[in-house]
Design an enzyme around this catalytic site. Structure first.
Site, PDB file in Angstrom:
ATOM      1  N   GLN A 261      -6.008  22.139   2.284  1.00  0.00           N
ATOM      2  CA  GLN A 261      -5.865  23.502   2.472  1.00  0.00           C
ATOM      3  C   GLN A 261      -7.295  23.959   3.079  1.00  0.00           C
ATOM      4  O   GLN A 261      -7.334  25.031   3.813  1.00  0.00           O
ATOM      5  CB  GLN A 261      -5.698  24.250   1.295  1.00  0.00           C
ATOM      6  CG  GLN A 261      -6.757  24.335   0.022  1.00  0.00           C
ATOM      7  CD  GLN A 261      -6.318  25.223  -0.950  1.00  0.00           C
ATOM      8  OE1 GLN A 261      -5.235  25.853  -1.163  1.00  0.00           O
ATOM      9  NE2 GLN A 261      -7.251  25.387  -1.936  1.00  0.00           N
ATOM     10  N   VAL A 275     -10.256  28.875   0.498  1.00  0.00           N
ATOM     11  CA  VAL A 275     -10.402  28.676   1.846  1.00  0.00           C
ATOM     12  C   VAL A 275     -10.896  29.883   2.643  1.00  0.00           C
ATOM     13  O   VAL A 275     -10.795  30.958   2.216  1.00  0.00           O
ATOM     14  CB  VAL A 275      -8.802  28.617   2.221  1.00  0.00           C
ATOM     15  CG1 VAL A 275      -8.778  28.183   3.691  1.00  0.00           C
ATOM     16  CG2 VAL A 275      -7.995  27.684   1.398  1.00  0.00           C
ATOM     17  N   TRP A 277     -10.852  31.956   5.381  1.00  0.00           N
ATOM     18  CA  TRP A 277      -9.761  32.301   6.213  1.00  0.00           C
ATOM     19  C   TRP A 277     -10.162  32.748   7.808  1.00  0.00           C
ATOM     20  O   TRP A 277     -10.179  33.841   7.979  1.00  0.00           O
ATOM     21  CB  TRP A 277      -9.337  33.720   5.645  1.00  0.00           C
ATOM     22  CG  TRP A 277      -8.591  33.473   4.115  1.00  0.00           C
ATOM     23  CD1 TRP A 277      -8.522  32.385   3.737  1.00  0.00           C
ATOM     24  CD2 TRP A 277      -8.165  34.348   3.434  1.00  0.00           C
ATOM     25  NE1 TRP A 277      -7.932  32.398   2.332  1.00  0.00           N
ATOM     26  CE2 TRP A 277      -7.794  33.695   2.129  1.00  0.00           C
ATOM     27  CE3 TRP A 277      -8.113  35.819   3.253  1.00  0.00           C
ATOM     28  CZ2 TRP A 277      -7.341  34.570   1.146  1.00  0.00           C
ATOM     29  CZ3 TRP A 277      -7.819  36.570   2.272  1.00  0.00           C
ATOM     30  CH2 TRP A 277      -7.127  35.812   0.973  1.00  0.00           C
ATOM     31  N   ASP A 378       0.841  30.795   3.508  1.00  0.00           N
ATOM     32  CA  ASP A 378       0.642  31.457   2.011  1.00  0.00           C
ATOM     33  C   ASP A 378       0.661  33.009   2.443  1.00  0.00           C
ATOM     34  O   ASP A 378       0.664  33.693   3.543  1.00  0.00           O
ATOM     35  CB  ASP A 378      -0.784  31.146   1.869  1.00  0.00           C
ATOM     36  CG  ASP A 378      -0.614  31.406   0.228  1.00  0.00           C
ATOM     37  OD1 ASP A 378       0.129  31.720  -0.410  1.00  0.00           O
ATOM     38  OD2 ASP A 378      -1.786  30.910  -0.348  1.00  0.00           O
ATOM     39  N   GLU A 381       2.719  39.366   0.820  1.00  0.00           N
ATOM     40  CA  GLU A 381       2.973  40.234   0.113  1.00  0.00           C
ATOM     41  C   GLU A 381       2.156  41.481   0.132  1.00  0.00           C
ATOM     42  O   GLU A 381       2.691  42.712  -0.530  1.00  0.00           O
ATOM     43  CB  GLU A 381       2.920  39.880  -1.658  1.00  0.00           C
ATOM     44  CG  GLU A 381       3.570  38.498  -1.868  1.00  0.00           C
ATOM     45  CD  GLU A 381       2.730  37.207  -1.664  1.00  0.00           C
ATOM     46  OE1 GLU A 381       2.985  36.317  -2.195  1.00  0.00           O
ATOM     47  OE2 GLU A 381       1.484  37.568  -0.958  1.00  0.00           O
ATOM     48  N   ASP A 444       1.836  30.485  -7.490  1.00  0.00           N
ATOM     49  CA  ASP A 444       0.626  30.037  -7.994  1.00  0.00           C
ATOM     50  C   ASP A 444       0.613  30.095  -9.838  1.00  0.00           C
ATOM     51  O   ASP A 444       0.239  30.781 -10.364  1.00  0.00           O
ATOM     52  CB  ASP A 444      -0.482  31.018  -7.629  1.00  0.00           C
ATOM     53  CG  ASP A 444      -0.637  30.864  -6.317  1.00  0.00           C
ATOM     54  OD1 ASP A 444      -0.298  30.027  -5.523  1.00  0.00           O
ATOM     55  OD2 ASP A 444      -1.485  31.883  -5.756  1.00  0.00           O
ATOM     56  N   HIS A 509      -1.675  19.779  -5.866  1.00  0.00           N
ATOM     57  CA  HIS A 509      -2.610  20.918  -5.473  1.00  0.00           C
ATOM     58  C   HIS A 509      -3.591  20.505  -6.239  1.00  0.00           C
ATOM     59  O   HIS A 509      -3.508  20.413  -7.600  1.00  0.00           O
ATOM     60  CB  HIS A 509      -1.632  22.350  -5.581  1.00  0.00           C
ATOM     61  CG  HIS A 509      -2.403  23.323  -4.917  1.00  0.00           C
ATOM     62  ND1 HIS A 509      -3.837  23.522  -5.021  1.00  0.00           N
ATOM     63  CD2 HIS A 509      -2.184  24.371  -4.313  1.00  0.00           C
ATOM     64  CE1 HIS A 509      -4.292  24.713  -4.265  1.00  0.00           C
ATOM     65  NE2 HIS A 509      -3.043  25.143  -3.732  1.00  0.00           N
TER      66      HIS A 509
END
Length: 647
Positions: A261, A275, A277, A378, A381, A444, A509
């Site tokens: 990731q 991560v 971004w 990912d 929302e 998650d 993960h």
């Protein structure tokens, strides 16, 4: 029931009303609070039918026209456009029915007697986590605790529901929708006048779910290489990645892909190893990635990455998007920065067609063009309702935002001519976007056995999605979220691994704090985890059979037992699920379980790995940590395959 609804409409029995309302939303890291004020509500009465159109008016002469399409197993009620922005209607219900769906539910499988809102949100809210930490500090860990449904939010919202009486209701709207599942009626309130309401009738559950998946549109096929073994998760750069890869390969692990990731770089925060971004290969972090991807591909192993809807503040791609005007803005014209954990990021405005194409090109060039065979798509929302976006009102577009995100990924793969070769998996979703995602994952989860946010929530999540248009789904082996005392144990890792063998995708993960959590190559885990990878790979023909049933017939891969047996199985949430029609699985979602009483449907069953036969009923079985608890039908056409699988 379908014909009764039209009759009840004409008899003014459904409480049909329109109104004006105003809602306020407050977002904190993707979680939302909302308040609504109804300014006006007008009850409508039926006046006449003319040329197939039903005329309804209020005492103040406000009107609403309705027409409908009706067949033996389908009724679609269409509403005329209105200057009003609220619709109220009560559909008939049965006191003895179970209600499922409304998207992804973690705490309650049966929604009868509950109130459910359809609004895409971050499930892991700051306040619920804080309450959990405090509660467990004072009273101790209690995995069976679950918060009330009203206190939970969901990554995948869907204004639809599935009844045990073999009917399905879908509201065609992107607006905030609430359902109140009372004994004899279901009250529906929509924050707009929707385009339509669709009601489907099925001969049985499988017939109905097939129609439901046609209603949503089936998910794009996943590549067959996924079933060659585990998707191993690593972080920390290419040297760490290749070291773990060779370690597991030489030990006999069946590996389909390596998932990094942090391919775009790491960002260390108080939350953990996150991560960076900025969606291009971090060549300091992954110095020889092009060479390593070729090496992996030569071994038949793919390389996967990560992307989301955000760009880290002042990263290279952020500055480019800001200059082009491609980021969501505030009312004052500045960039709307959000916080997910501890840092700021901008949101790419997916309603801007130029920004949409630009982000697709980022995926095509920086990911597919660099040799990535898949990724986690990912988030989705976080669109704030007080933002300014190219496409109009963010309140009306909030729910459909993850659908746009899924579509962006789908079109990137399609335009690169990689459908069926490259795949991605989504966390957030709305009903309009399911068809654009290869797979959902359950989000998650906490690295514990808890029913509301840990391993105990996965079965409900999976089965509720199965009745909400999602045929392909999986979860992070071992969970993701570590905060304070929550840390992944050897037991949790192996119980989760045992469960996920019987899902379409077997992926782990490392979590947000890898060094504090047990991983697949820990000495206490490694040998058993490798055996689980071999079992999963041995089931490849069956995985493909289950997926083909979904693609051709619309049957979800993971299913509630009552799809094949009677409705009495509905109460066993968190206990059991079926994988296809031939395998039944009993995940162990508690710690320190050495023996367990389970109930099998009346049929001829054979236990995997022991060969014990049972014709149904309640039995007690041993539950050693290394052994998945699953049974197959003795008369299955795959019985020989199943019998020969060793642990």
């Amino acid at each position: 029931m379908l014909k009764n609804i039209i009759t009840l409409l004409k008899e003014n029995e459904l409480g049909l009303s329109i109104g004006l309302g105003k809602a306020k939303y407050k977002m904190n890291r993707g979680s939302f609070k909302t308040k609504e004020k109804i300014i006006k509500k007008e009850y409508l009465t039926y006046q006449k039918e003319e040329d197939g159109v039903l005329y309804f008016t209020s005492k103040k002469n406000k009107s609403l026209l309705i027409h409908f399409d009706e067949s033996e197993d389908k009724l679609v009620i269409y509403f005329s456009p209105s200057s009003y922005n609220r619709l109220f209607i009560s559909l008939p219900a049965f006191e003895d029915e179970y209600i499922y769906g409304c998207g992804e539910q973690f705490t309650h499988l049966n929604l009868k007697g509950e109130k459910v809102n359809s609004w895409v949100s971050e499930h892991q809210g700051v306040i619920p986590i804080a309450k959990k930490i405090l509660r467990e500090k004072i009273f101790g860990v209690n995995p069976s605790y679950k918060a009330k449904l009203k206190d939970h939010q969901t990554y995948y919202a869907s204004p639809t529901y599935f009844s045990s009486k073999n009917y399905f209701v879908g509201v065609d709207t992107d607006a905030f929708t609430s359902f109140n599942f009372k004994k004899d009626k279901t009250e529906i309130v929509v924050r707009e006048v929707p385009l339509s309401i669709t009601i489907l009738k099925g001969k049985d559950h499988l017939d109905l779910v097939s129609k439901v998946n046609e209603y949503f549109g089936k998910q794009a096929p996943i590549p067959s290489w996924v079933h060659n073994g585990v998707i191993l998760a690593t972080q920390g750069g290419d040297e760490v990645m290749m070291k773990k890869y060779y370690e597991m390969k030489e030990a006999g692990c069946k590996i389909s892909a390596i998932w990094c990731q942090d391919w775009s770089g790491q960002h260390i925060t108080s939350f953990g190893e996150q991560v960076f971004w900025n969606w291009e290969l971090n060549e300091e972090h992954y110095k020889n990635m092009d060479k390593h991807i070729k090496t992996l591909n030569k071994d038949g192993v793919k390389f996967l990455g990560y992307i989301n809807t955000f760009l880290k503040y002042e990263s290279k791609l952020y500055l480019e998007a800001e200059k082009l005007g491609y980021l969501v803005k505030k009312q004052d014209g500045s960039v709307y920065l959000i916080k997910s954990t501890t840092f700021d990021a901008g949101i790419v405005d997916l309603t801007n067609p130029h920004a949409f194409e630009w982000y697709k090109d980022v995926i095509k060039k920086n990911m597919i063009g660099r040799g990535l065979s898949g990724w986690m798509a990912d988030f989705g929302e976080y669109l704030p309702t007080d933002s300014v976006i190219y496409g109009g009102d963010p309140e009306k577009l909030h729910n459909s935002w993850p659908s746009l995100w899924a579509k962006c990924n789908y079109e990137a793969v399609k335009e690169a001519n990689k459908l069926g070769e490259v795949f991605y998996f989504s966390r957030a979703m709305y009903s309009s976007g399911v068809k654009y995602s290869n797979s959902m994952w359950s989000g998650d989860q906490h690295v514990d056995f808890s029913d509301d946010q840990g391993m105990g929530s996965v079965i409900n999540s999976t089965l509720s999605m199965a009745m909400s248009g999602v045929g392909i789904n999986h979860s992070d082996i071992g969970g993701y979220t570590t905060i304070f005392h929550m840390k992944r144990s050897v037991e949790l890792m192996l119980r989760w691994s045992s469960m996920n063998i019987f899902t379409p995708i077997f992926r782990c993960h490392e979590g947000n704090k890898p060094k504090e959590n047990v991983q697949f190559n820990y000495p206490e885990v490694k040998d058993t985890f490798i055996k689980h990878s071999k079992v999963y790979a041995s089931l490849k023909k069956y995985h493909e059979h289950v997926l083909n049933e979904y693609y051709k017939l619309g049957y979800p891969c993971s299913r509630p037992v009552f799809f094949h047996y009677d409705e009495n199985w509905a109460y066993l949430d968190r206990e059991v699920m079926m994988y296809g029609s031939d395998i039944i699985v009993y995940p162990i979602t508690r710690s320190n379980v050495e023996k367990k009483k389970i109930t099998l449907p009346q049929d001829e069953w054979v236990q995997f790995f022991t060969g014990q036969e049972c014709n149904g009923g309640t039995i007690e079985i041993d539950t050693p940590l290394n052994r998945p608890i699953a049974f197959y039908k003795k008369n299955s056409k795959f019985a020989k395959l199943f019998k020969n699988i060793e642990l």
